[in-house]
Design a protein around this motif. Structure first.
Motif, short mmCIF file in Angstrom:
data_model
loop_
_atom_site.label_atom_id
_atom_site.label_comp_id
_atom_site.label_asym_id
_atom_site.label_seq_id
_atom_site.Cartn_x
_atom_site.Cartn_y
_atom_site.Cartn_z
N PRO A 17 0.87 -0.94 0.49
CA PRO A 17 0.02 0.04 0.09
C PRO A 17 0.94 1.69 -0.01
CG PRO A 17 -0.49 -0.79 1.81
CD PRO A 17 0.53 -2.30 0.74
N VAL A 18 0.49 2.32 -0.73
CA VAL A 18 1.02 3.41 -0.35
C VAL A 18 0.73 4.25 0.83
CG1 VAL A 18 1.59 6.23 -1.88
CG2 VAL A 18 1.10 3.89 -2.90
N ILE A 19 1.60 4.61 1.84
CA ILE A 19 1.53 4.88 3.00
C ILE A 19 1.82 6.22 3.03
CG2 ILE A 19 1.74 4.52 5.14
CD1 ILE A 19 1.22 1.96 4.73
N LEU A 20 2.16 7.04 3.00
CA LEU A 20 2.27 8.17 3.09
C LEU A 20 2.94 8.63 4.80
CD1 LEU A 20 -0.40 11.38 1.95
CD2 LEU A 20 1.39 9.63 0.60
N SER A 21 4.11 9.67 5.12
CA SER A 21 4.85 10.10 5.77
C SER A 21 3.62 10.88 6.64
CB SER A 21 6.25 10.62 5.79
OG SER A 21 5.80 11.83 5.00
N ILE A 22 4.20 11.26 7.74
CA ILE A 22 3.44 12.51 8.87
C ILE A 22 3.72 14.17 8.22
CG2 ILE A 22 2.99 13.21 10.72
CD1 ILE A 22 3.61 10.01 12.37
N ASP A 23 4.63 13.97 8.08
CA ASP A 23 4.93 15.22 6.98
C ASP A 23 4.07 15.86 5.67
OD1 ASP A 23 6.82 17.42 6.31
OD2 ASP A 23 7.37 16.85 5.12
N ARG A 41 0.93 18.39 4.88
CA ARG A 41 1.11 18.83 3.92
C ARG A 41 0.38 18.61 3.28
NH1 ARG A 41 6.63 17.02 1.87
NH2 ARG A 41 5.58 16.91 0.05
N LEU A 42 -0.76 17.78 2.56
CA LEU A 42 -1.60 17.90 2.29
C LEU A 42 -2.50 18.25 2.75
CD1 LEU A 42 -3.91 15.85 -0.07
CD2 LEU A 42 -3.71 13.98 1.94
N LEU A 43 -2.77 17.74 4.54
CA LEU A 43 -4.33 17.74 5.18
C LEU A 43 -3.83 19.68 4.84
CD1 LEU A 43 -4.36 15.86 7.87
CD2 LEU A 43 -5.88 15.43 5.40
N ALA A 44 -3.27 20.54 4.61
CA ALA A 44 -2.93 21.70 4.42
C ALA A 44 -2.61 23.10 3.73
CB ALA A 44 -1.16 22.47 5.41
N GLN A 45 -3.54 22.06 2.44
CA GLN A 45 -3.70 22.35 1.33
C GLN A 45 -4.66 23.31 1.55
OE1 GLN A 45 -0.96 23.01 -0.79
NE2 GLN A 45 -0.34 22.01 1.43
N PRO A 46 -6.02 23.07 2.02
CA PRO A 46 -7.31 23.91 1.31
C PRO A 46 -6.91 24.64 2.72
CG PRO A 46 -8.17 21.15 2.44
CD PRO A 46 -6.55 21.33 2.34
N SER A 47 -6.78 25.69 3.01
CA SER A 47 -6.31 27.07 4.03
C SER A 47 -7.23 27.99 3.21
CB SER A 47 -4.88 26.96 3.90
OG SER A 47 -4.45 27.38 3.11
N GLY A 48 -7.99 28.08 2.72
CA GLY A 48 -8.77 29.47 2.76
C GLY A 48 -10.13 29.67 2.77
#
Length: 295
Positions: A108-114, A118-125
């Protein structure tokens, strides 16, 4: 064969309680099979043979369909003919001995915590869409639920006071907790963004699109792809990537395996143990790279 397929799909709904997605998937697979059989001169269900179905499997493979796709379509075909045989509509089941192609299991593709951060910070508007997108991504990573479960959540499935959601499928129901960050993102979405998206309409669905209709799988797929690219994540991420990352990060931080299995809704512990094996191998690799003199 159209009438038989229609009856089978109705049986899935009324007798098996199958979800709309499941019924649509079975129906689509069987219509494709029937279309192929007609090209080789078979239009009646009683004339379908094992040889004809094997020919269909070869046809799918020649078309370049992935082994996972062929296996899924064969599962539909086998269920259909098994049903027809039990109903007495055919004298023998031509799909009984059909074998699905061997599926090569990919890690499985597993993202690092970093990467997740970064992904969750993108919708910041402050637009209603970005507030909704942030809430969806935060809730997905906070709970590890499937995308189909995420888009089918209703307002009544969310307990903001205690901090948990209730997920249901055709067989069972489970309760999954979520933390402070997801709660804050959800609260902001419910108080400001959701009313704006609904534009005065009423809806029981938790997440809606920009026209106030229920969010679709394809719609959310595009959302996560967009923010993944924006975050500079090189892996080809999907909604399931956050589910994998949720489980791996929990286990990597010492969460009880049985609890993770329950939250994920896995019927088999072996599926959950896959994440423990991944984290262990990753830990060994990091130790080697950090300590070996000729790494």
């Amino acid at each position: 064969m159209k009438e038989e397929i229609k009856s089978f799909v109705e049986y899935l709904e009324k007798e098996k309680g199958a979800s709309e997605n499941t019924r649509l998937s079975y129906g689509r697979d069987l219509v494709q099979m029937a279309a192929y059989l007609e090209t080789i001169g078979i239009a009646e269900i009683g004339k379908v043979t094992r040889t004809a179905l094997n020919s269909y499997v070869l046809h799918m493979e020649k078309e370049g369909k992935a082994s996972t796709t062929v296996s899924r379509m064969l599962a539909s075909v086998k269920a259909f003919f098994s049903y027809e045989f039990k109903c007495g509509n055919i004298k023998r089941d031509p799909a009984e001995t059909l074998r699905a192609p061997k599926i090569e299991k990919k890690a499985p593709v597993i993202l690092s915590i970093d990467e997740v951060n970064r992904l969750l910070a993108q919708p910041s508007g402050n637009s209603a869409k970005e507030i909704r997108d942030r809430a969806m991504l935060e809730l997905l990573y906070a709970t590890g639920i499937r995308v189909s479960e995420l888009i089918h959540l209703t307002i009544g499935d969310v307990n903001m006071a205690v901090g948990f959601i209730t997920c249901r499928d055709e067989h069972k129901e489970r309760t999954v907790p979520f933390g402070r960050v997801a709660k804050e993102a959800l609260s902001r979405y419910l108080t400001s963004a959701r009313p704006e998206l609904l534009k005065g309409k009423e809806s029981t669905w938790l997440f809606t699109n920009c026209s106030g209709s229920p969010m679709s799988r394809q719609g959310f797929w595009k959302i996560i792809k967009f923010y993944g690219n924006k975050a500079g994540i090189e892996e080809d991420i999907t909604p399931h990537t956050l589910r994998h990352s949720f489980a791996a990060h929990l286990i990597g931080n010492g969460a009880d395996m049985k609890a993770v299995q329950t939250m994920m809704g896995h019927s088999d512990m072996a599926t959950t143990q896959m994440y423990a094996a991944y984290m262990e191998n990753n830990s060994v690799r990091e130790a080697y790279q950090g300590a070996h003199p000729r790494r």
